[in-house]
Design an enzyme around this catalytic site. Sequence first.
Site, PDB file in Angstrom:
ATOM      1  N   THR A  15       0.977  -1.322  -0.050  1.00 56.35           N
ATOM      2  CA  THR A  15       0.168   0.009  -0.053  1.00 56.35           C
ATOM      3  C   THR A  15       0.901   1.235  -0.058  1.00 56.35           C
ATOM      4  O   THR A  15       0.532   2.326  -0.638  1.00 56.35           O
ATOM      5  CB  THR A  15      -1.006   0.066   1.195  1.00 56.35           C
ATOM      6  N   ASP A  59       1.658  -6.652  -4.674  1.00 58.13           N
ATOM      7  CA  ASP A  59       0.872  -6.650  -3.465  1.00 58.13           C
ATOM      8  C   ASP A  59       1.313  -7.682  -2.520  1.00 58.13           C
ATOM      9  O   ASP A  59       1.579  -8.646  -3.085  1.00 58.13           O
ATOM     10  CB  ASP A  59      -0.566  -6.774  -3.803  1.00 58.13           C
ATOM     11  N   SER A  60       1.483  -7.797  -1.461  1.00 63.17           N
ATOM     12  CA  SER A  60       2.155  -8.633  -0.657  1.00 63.17           C
ATOM     13  C   SER A  60       1.380 -10.021  -0.600  1.00 63.17           C
ATOM     14  O   SER A  60       1.829 -11.105  -0.157  1.00 63.17           O
ATOM     15  CB  SER A  60       2.292  -8.160   0.647  1.00 63.17           C
ATOM     16  N   SER A  61       0.159  -9.908  -1.241  1.00 59.08           N
ATOM     17  CA  SER A  61      -0.637 -11.289  -1.110  1.00 59.08           C
ATOM     18  C   SER A  61      -0.035 -12.306  -2.160  1.00 59.08           C
ATOM     19  O   SER A  61      -0.414 -13.397  -2.378  1.00 59.08           O
ATOM     20  CB  SER A  61      -2.207 -10.918  -1.724  1.00 59.08           C
ATOM     21  N   ASP A  92      -0.092  -6.832   4.461  1.00 58.59           N
ATOM     22  CA  ASP A  92      -0.815  -8.230   4.764  1.00 58.59           C
ATOM     23  C   ASP A  92      -0.053  -9.645   5.208  1.00 58.59           C
ATOM     24  O   ASP A  92      -0.677 -10.142   5.919  1.00 58.59           O
ATOM     25  CB  ASP A  92      -1.617  -8.657   3.313  1.00 58.59           C
ATOM     26  N   THR A 167       2.049 -10.409  14.510  1.00 61.08           N
ATOM     27  CA  THR A 167       0.912 -10.820  13.676  1.00 61.08           C
ATOM     28  C   THR A 167       0.003  -9.655  13.244  1.00 61.08           C
ATOM     29  O   THR A 167      -0.021  -8.803  14.031  1.00 61.08           O
ATOM     30  CB  THR A 167      -0.018 -11.845  14.567  1.00 61.08           C
ATOM     31  N   THR A 278      -0.637 -23.189  18.479  1.00 57.11           N
ATOM     32  CA  THR A 278      -2.043 -22.588  18.900  1.00 57.11           C
ATOM     33  C   THR A 278      -2.533 -21.354  18.206  1.00 57.11           C
ATOM     34  O   THR A 278      -2.045 -20.631  17.620  1.00 57.11           O
ATOM     35  CB  THR A 278      -1.788 -21.760  20.515  1.00 57.11           C
ATOM     36  N   GLN A 279      -3.992 -21.550  17.926  1.00 57.37           N
ATOM     37  CA  GLN A 279      -4.629 -20.716  17.349  1.00 57.37           C
ATOM     38  C   GLN A 279      -4.585 -19.330  18.177  1.00 57.37           C
ATOM     39  O   GLN A 279      -5.215 -18.376  17.543  1.00 57.37           O
ATOM     40  CB  GLN A 279      -6.010 -20.972  17.238  1.00 57.37           C
ATOM     41  N   CYS A 280      -4.482 -19.335  19.242  1.00 57.62           N
ATOM     42  CA  CYS A 280      -4.788 -17.970  20.109  1.00 57.62           C
ATOM     43  C   CYS A 280      -3.527 -17.022  19.761  1.00 57.62           C
ATOM     44  O   CYS A 280      -2.480 -17.545  19.393  1.00 57.62           O
ATOM     45  CB  CYS A 280      -4.602 -18.416  21.741  1.00 57.62           C
TER      46      CYS A 280
HETATM   47  N1  ASP Z   1      -2.937  -5.145   0.292  1.00 58.71           N
HETATM   48  C1  ASP Z   1      -1.680  -4.627   0.659  1.00 58.71           C
HETATM   49  C2  ASP Z   1      -0.449  -5.544   0.393  1.00 58.71           C
HETATM   50  O1  ASP Z   1      -0.182  -6.429   1.689  1.00 58.71           O
HETATM   51  C3  ASP Z   1      -1.910  -4.066   2.126  1.00 58.71           C
HETATM   52  C4  ASP Z   1      -0.649  -3.422   2.753  1.00 58.71           C
HETATM   53  O2  ASP Z   1       0.203  -2.820   2.165  1.00 58.71           O
HETATM   54  O3  ASP Z   1      -1.062  -2.868   3.829  1.00 58.71           O
HETATM   55  O4  ASP Z   1       0.341  -5.442  -0.163  1.00 58.71           O
END
Ligand code: ASP
Length: 344
Positions: A15, A59-61, A92, A167, A278-280
């Site tokens: 972003t 995008d980090s996705s 992300d 996280t 753990t999921q916590c």
């Molecule tokens: N979708 C963006 C990413 O992870 C969100 C961000 O940068 O905060 O690339």
Amino acid sequence: MTSKRKILIIYTGGTIGMVKDHSSKALKAFDFSQILENIPELKQLDCDITSLSFDDPIDSSNMNTQYYVQIAEMIEQNYEQHDGFVVLTGSDTMSYISSAISFMLEYLAKPVIFTGSQLPIGYLRTDAKENLITSIEIASAHRDGLPIISEVCLYFEYKLYRANRTTKLSAEQFEAFASMNYPPLAESGVHLNFNQDFLEVPTHTKKLIIRKNLCSDIVIIKLFPGISIKVIESILNVKGIKGVILETYGAGNAPNNEEFIKLISKAIGEGIYIINVTQCVGGSVLLGHYETSSQLKEIGVIDAKDMTTESATAKLMYLLGIGIKKDEFVLYYEQSLRGEITNK
Ligand code: ASP
């Protein structure tokens, strides 16, 4: 007079450097010049800044292990000439990326600070400027000629964290990250205060080693009440699978019915590493504390203790990539390698 610190900014996307696409109105990664143009203040910092960018920022996705290697190599090739590194990525998957980089950089003795923002740098209310400027200040902070930070960190909204303890918790707030099991390494207010007692101190004089072999033949299974045994079985039967992050309940608890235990036990017998995380978001796995985890311990499930899922995933990829024998794998996995586990 000491010479100015040399800081390298590595821009991968996210972003922070995004602009709105005119037709779709969606945010997409733009080139790095956008960032530098929007922060003329960078020129006022008392350090020499150079920058490198991914050819096509992402995008980090879209992050994957090839990009991890690209980031690590950019650090490796510029390690000697620079005093500190600031890596800009999307938030992300920043905790996954920075955790992985923390394992990949062995014998690190300089600061590597990951940061990004929730709003693009060109927006009036952006959080990008503070995040970037303070990250650069942290990367150049030194005492008695040595860097104050010599580990991989994540800086966001006035707090510096150990990267492999973080996280992402919020898609809305500027304070997007948390480190529930380890205190912040520094806090930025009127002054930049380092939490000296919690910093990693390099005790070695060894040369930096970059571990580039990461194994992606892994999966995360998040348990939920009612999860189908058939689904778990089919995942464990995927050809070539080498490791599983089993996200369990509370202090590492899972169903203790015969069918489930047999299935996990069979997978372990076939050489698949099963890691109990753990999921916590806070607290630790305590194998054997409840009846619902004692059998997991007996059948050889590996204890991730208070590691985050992000860090546990990165560590699994890293240790599988090194290719060590089972006893060594378990030994290394269950001990802290980069400050990712609390030593009790
Ligand atoms: N979708 C963006 C990413 O992870 C969100 C961000 O940068 O905060 O690339």
